[in-house]
Design a protein around this motif. Structure first.
Motif, PDB file in Angstrom:
ATOM      1  N   TRP A  46       0.839  -1.196   0.000  1.00 34.78           N
ATOM      2  CA  TRP A  46       0.000   0.000   0.000  1.00 34.78           C
ATOM      3  C   TRP A  46       0.873   1.244   0.000  1.00 34.78           C
ATOM      4  O   TRP A  46       2.076   1.181   0.281  1.00 34.78           O
ATOM      5  CB  TRP A  46      -0.885   0.026   1.236  1.00 34.78           C
ATOM      6  CG  TRP A  46      -1.988  -0.994   1.267  1.00 34.78           C
ATOM      7  CD1 TRP A  46      -2.219  -1.998   0.370  1.00 34.78           C
ATOM      8  CD2 TRP A  46      -2.997  -1.113   2.270  1.00 34.78           C
ATOM      9  NE1 TRP A  46      -3.314  -2.738   0.737  1.00 34.78           N
ATOM     10  CE2 TRP A  46      -3.814  -2.220   1.901  1.00 34.78           C
ATOM     11  CE3 TRP A  46      -3.298  -0.413   3.436  1.00 34.78           C
ATOM     12  CZ2 TRP A  46      -4.906  -2.629   2.670  1.00 34.78           C
ATOM     13  CZ3 TRP A  46      -4.383  -0.812   4.196  1.00 34.78           C
ATOM     14  CH2 TRP A  46      -5.178  -1.907   3.807  1.00 34.78           C
ATOM     15  N   SER A  47       0.274   2.390  -0.283  1.00 31.02           N
ATOM     16  CA  SER A  47       0.979   3.663  -0.174  1.00 31.02           C
ATOM     17  C   SER A  47       0.837   4.165   1.266  1.00 31.02           C
ATOM     18  O   SER A  47      -0.275   4.235   1.793  1.00 31.02           O
ATOM     19  CB  SER A  47       0.388   4.691  -1.145  1.00 31.02           C
ATOM     20  OG  SER A  47       0.549   4.269  -2.479  1.00 31.02           O
ATOM     21  N   SER A  48       1.943   4.515   1.889  1.00 29.36           N
ATOM     22  CA  SER A  48       1.923   4.879   3.303  1.00 29.36           C
ATOM     23  C   SER A  48       2.135   6.381   3.494  1.00 29.36           C
ATOM     24  O   SER A  48       3.009   6.980   2.864  1.00 29.36           O
ATOM     25  CB  SER A  48       3.007   4.112   4.069  1.00 29.36           C
ATOM     26  OG  SER A  48       4.288   4.358   3.515  1.00 29.36           O
ATOM     27  N   ILE A  49       1.313   6.970   4.376  1.00 28.88           N
ATOM     28  CA  ILE A  49       1.429   8.387   4.711  1.00 28.88           C
ATOM     29  C   ILE A  49       1.502   8.504   6.234  1.00 28.88           C
ATOM     30  O   ILE A  49       0.602   8.042   6.946  1.00 28.88           O
ATOM     31  CB  ILE A  49       0.246   9.213   4.181  1.00 28.88           C
ATOM     32  CG1 ILE A  49       0.042   8.969   2.687  1.00 28.88           C
ATOM     33  CG2 ILE A  49       0.475  10.690   4.455  1.00 28.88           C
ATOM     34  CD1 ILE A  49      -1.169   9.680   2.113  1.00 28.88           C
ATOM     35  N   LEU A  50       2.557   9.100   6.705  1.00 28.89           N
ATOM     36  CA  LEU A  50       2.791   9.265   8.139  1.00 28.89           C
ATOM     37  C   LEU A  50       2.404  10.676   8.567  1.00 28.89           C
ATOM     38  O   LEU A  50       2.827  11.657   7.945  1.00 28.89           O
ATOM     39  CB  LEU A  50       4.276   9.015   8.443  1.00 28.89           C
ATOM     40  CG  LEU A  50       4.737   9.102   9.893  1.00 28.89           C
ATOM     41  CD1 LEU A  50       4.028   8.083  10.777  1.00 28.89           C
ATOM     42  CD2 LEU A  50       6.265   8.893   9.963  1.00 28.89           C
ATOM     43  N   VAL A  51       1.569  10.774   9.603  1.00 29.36           N
ATOM     44  CA  VAL A  51       1.176  12.084  10.130  1.00 29.36           C
ATOM     45  C   VAL A  51       1.836  12.306  11.491  1.00 29.36           C
ATOM     46  O   VAL A  51       2.229  11.359  12.179  1.00 29.36           O
ATOM     47  CB  VAL A  51      -0.360  12.218  10.243  1.00 29.36           C
ATOM     48  CG1 VAL A  51      -0.990  12.197   8.866  1.00 29.36           C
ATOM     49  CG2 VAL A  51      -0.959  11.130  11.130  1.00 29.36           C
ATOM     50  N   LYS A  52       1.912  13.587  11.877  1.00 27.13           N
ATOM     51  CA  LYS A  52       2.664  13.968  13.074  1.00 27.13           C
ATOM     52  C   LYS A  52       1.763  14.315  14.256  1.00 27.13           C
ATOM     53  O   LYS A  52       2.169  15.063  15.143  1.00 27.13           O
ATOM     54  CB  LYS A  52       3.562  15.164  12.760  1.00 27.13           C
ATOM     55  CG  LYS A  52       4.577  14.914  11.664  1.00 27.13           C
ATOM     56  CD  LYS A  52       5.431  16.156  11.416  1.00 27.13           C
ATOM     57  CE  LYS A  52       6.441  15.937  10.313  1.00 27.13           C
ATOM     58  NZ  LYS A  52       7.268  17.159  10.067  1.00 27.13           N
ATOM     59  N   THR A  53       0.558  13.763  14.274  1.00 31.34           N
ATOM     60  CA  THR A  53      -0.388  14.125  15.325  1.00 31.34           C
ATOM     61  C   THR A  53      -0.542  13.055  16.404  1.00 31.34           C
ATOM     62  O   THR A  53      -1.413  13.161  17.263  1.00 31.34           O
ATOM     63  CB  THR A  53      -1.774  14.404  14.707  1.00 31.34           C
ATOM     64  OG1 THR A  53      -2.114  13.339  13.802  1.00 31.34           O
ATOM     65  CG2 THR A  53      -1.771  15.727  13.958  1.00 31.34           C
ATOM     66  N   VAL A  76       1.799   9.166  17.640  1.00 35.15           N
ATOM     67  CA  VAL A  76       3.044   8.577  18.132  1.00 35.15           C
ATOM     68  C   VAL A  76       4.256   9.266  17.512  1.00 35.15           C
ATOM     69  O   VAL A  76       5.215   9.614  18.203  1.00 35.15           O
ATOM     70  CB  VAL A  76       3.071   7.059  17.830  1.00 35.15           C
ATOM     71  CG1 VAL A  76       4.457   6.474  18.108  1.00 35.15           C
ATOM     72  CG2 VAL A  76       2.017   6.331  18.669  1.00 35.15           C
ATOM     73  N   PHE A  77       4.231   9.472  16.200  1.00 36.34           N
ATOM     74  CA  PHE A  77       5.356  10.112  15.510  1.00 36.34           C
ATOM     75  C   PHE A  77       5.224  11.621  15.583  1.00 36.34           C
ATOM     76  O   PHE A  77       4.171  12.191  15.308  1.00 36.34           O
ATOM     77  CB  PHE A  77       5.389   9.669  14.040  1.00 36.34           C
ATOM     78  CG  PHE A  77       6.530  10.244  13.264  1.00 36.34           C
ATOM     79  CD1 PHE A  77       7.803   9.742  13.411  1.00 36.34           C
ATOM     80  CD2 PHE A  77       6.328  11.294  12.378  1.00 36.34           C
ATOM     81  CE1 PHE A  77       8.869  10.274  12.694  1.00 36.34           C
ATOM     82  CE2 PHE A  77       7.374  11.828  11.655  1.00 36.34           C
ATOM     83  CZ  PHE A  77       8.649  11.324  11.814  1.00 36.34           C
ATOM     84  N   LYS A  78       6.315  12.276  15.968  1.00 40.36           N
ATOM     85  CA  LYS A  78       6.307  13.738  16.078  1.00 40.36           C
ATOM     86  C   LYS A  78       7.288  14.401  15.110  1.00 40.36           C
ATOM     87  O   LYS A  78       7.329  15.613  15.014  1.00 40.36           O
ATOM     88  CB  LYS A  78       6.689  14.152  17.514  1.00 40.36           C
ATOM     89  CG  LYS A  78       5.797  13.571  18.614  1.00 40.36           C
ATOM     90  CD  LYS A  78       4.397  14.130  18.569  1.00 40.36           C
ATOM     91  CE  LYS A  78       3.602  13.833  19.826  1.00 40.36           C
ATOM     92  NZ  LYS A  78       3.488  12.398  20.133  1.00 40.36           N
ATOM     93  N   GLY A  79       8.105  13.606  14.424  1.00 35.83           N
ATOM     94  CA  GLY A  79       9.109  14.185  13.550  1.00 35.83           C
ATOM     95  C   GLY A  79      10.424  14.381  14.282  1.00 35.83           C
ATOM     96  O   GLY A  79      10.590  13.902  15.397  1.00 35.83           O
ATOM     97  N   PRO A  80      11.368  15.100  13.685  1.00 34.68           N
ATOM     98  CA  PRO A  80      11.328  15.750  12.368  1.00 34.68           C
ATOM     99  C   PRO A  80      11.542  14.749  11.237  1.00 34.68           C
ATOM    100  O   PRO A  80      11.960  13.617  11.466  1.00 34.68           O
ATOM    101  CB  PRO A  80      12.494  16.741  12.438  1.00 34.68           C
ATOM    102  CG  PRO A  80      13.482  16.065  13.345  1.00 34.68           C
ATOM    103  CD  PRO A  80      12.653  15.335  14.374  1.00 34.68           C
ATOM    104  N   GLY A  81      11.253  15.199  10.038  1.00 38.48           N
ATOM    105  CA  GLY A  81      11.491  14.370   8.860  1.00 38.48           C
ATOM    106  C   GLY A  81      10.610  13.135   8.825  1.00 38.48           C
ATOM    107  O   GLY A  81       9.461  13.158   9.237  1.00 38.48           O
TER     108      GLY A  81
END
Length: 359
Positions: free
Chosen positions: A314-321, A323-328
């Motif tokens: 599948w195509s994956s899109i990671l959001v920062k709202t 568990v993941f906060k970034g950067p990058g």
């Protein structure tokens, strides 16, 4: 293109509507995580409503785009979760659009229909009722066994038991253990599961002398080590409970590894189940099952959402709202694309598809 064909039936004229295959079949769909993408604890993420409305037709093309909610949460029926998210986000979600971590475990019901299964996790009797709804007819809970003998865990008192609490667990065997949701009493539930996997022939009051082979089947609905709430720091999830159980099992058995089967993200069985659900949603709209060419998975947890989507093509899109906060991007499980929030993710994916259609 729409073709109208006149037919005769039961003495009345009626019209059957056919859509041309090329025009009707959607070529992409979405799978949203819930916690950390649409909501965070008891709070709705502000961009969630507009993102889902875009898929329900509020876009320049006026097109409805199929989507599911694919979460490692659970502990309730799909219908209950659909109503909960509908109320929080303000967009109607149908039960058939919801895939909980334990939804694919329905596939086990045929094998274990009449066998005595220990169902662990959730609040009160919620998971016992879910399991029974899936077709498991002989469900036992940790509360039931605790009620039978309160010395099992002297630090708390059992509540919310089923009729199974009247059984004598020194005589009747447990035949499988299924963790449907996060434990609400880690100490007691760890003890009960250890009793089950370490016992002889499923009798809870015994302890094996040889642990070279493991007879008790053990299933987990997900392996999330942490998850995101409205607390500032991530919280331990069912995966944390699993790690604790495995460590205790090694300590009790002289270093033996505990074997289990896991569902939920990132496991392929859950994504295969989700594709079946998406195909049925498309069938509801166009009259035939069809899996869109591209599925965009939007999630906040690289180890679950992104790893699973990438592994299933599948195509994956990671959001920062969440568990993941970034950067990058995630250095361990990088997504195809990173967005600030779910609305950005949906708009980006729609833009990719529109550009692809124009080529």
């Amino acid at each position: 293109m729409v073709i109208l064909r006149r037919t005769i039936g039961l003495g009345r004229q009626h019209f059957t509507r056919f859509h041309s295959t090329a025009a009707a079949k959607p070529n992409y769909a979405f799978a949203f995580d819930i916690d950390g993408v649409l909501i965070k604890g008891k709070r709705t993420i502000p961009q969630a409503k507009l993102a889902l409305e875009l898929l329900n037709g509020a876009n320049p093309q006026g097109r409805k785009i199929p989507f599911v909610l694919l979460t490692n949460g659970g502990g309730m029926t799909e219908a209950t979760k659909a109503q909960q998210i509908s109320d929080m986000v303000g967009v109607k979600i149908a039960p058939e659009q919801v895939i909980l971590s334990h939804s694919p475990m329905q596939s086990l019901a045929k094998k274990y229909k009449d066998r005595r299964v220990l169902v662990v996790g959730g609040k009160g009797l919620s998971c016992a009722k879910v399991a029974q709804g899936y077709g498991f007819d002989n469900v036992v809970t940790p509360q039931d066994i605790h009620h039978w003998n309160t010395s099992l865990w002297p630090y708390s008192q059992p509540k919310d038991v089923t009729d199974a609490a009247n059984q004598d667990f020194s005589k009747v065997p447990i035949e499988a253990v299924m963790v449907f949701h996060d434990s609400f009493d880690w100490g007691r539930d760890l003890q009960v599961i250890l009793d089950a996997v370490c016992c002889q022939d499923g009798i809870m009051t015994t302890f094996k002398s040889d642990f070279k082979t493991q007879a008790m089947p053990l299933y987990f609905s997900n392996n999330d080590l942490v998850w995101s709430t409205d607390y500032p720091v991530n919280r331990l999830g069912q995966g944390g409970f699993k790690v604790a159980l495995e460590g205790l099992y090694r300590a009790l058995t002289g270093g033996q590894e505990l074997r289990s089967v896991s569902f939920g993200k990132p496991h392929g069985s859950t994504y295969a189940f989700a594709e079946q659900v998406i195909s049925r949603l498309v069938e509801r709209d166009i009259g035939e099952e069809h899996l869109p060419e591209h599925v965009y998975a939007i999630g906040d947890n690289p180890a679950a959402d992104i790893r699973g989507a990438n592994g299933h093509g599948w195509s994956s899109i990671l959001v920062k709202t969440g568990v993941f906060k970034g950067p990058g991007n995630s250095p361990v499980y990088p997504a195809d694309h990173v967005c600030e929030h779910v609305l950005d993710a949906v708009q980006w994916a729609i833009q990719q598809e529109e550009q692809r259609n124009q080529q």
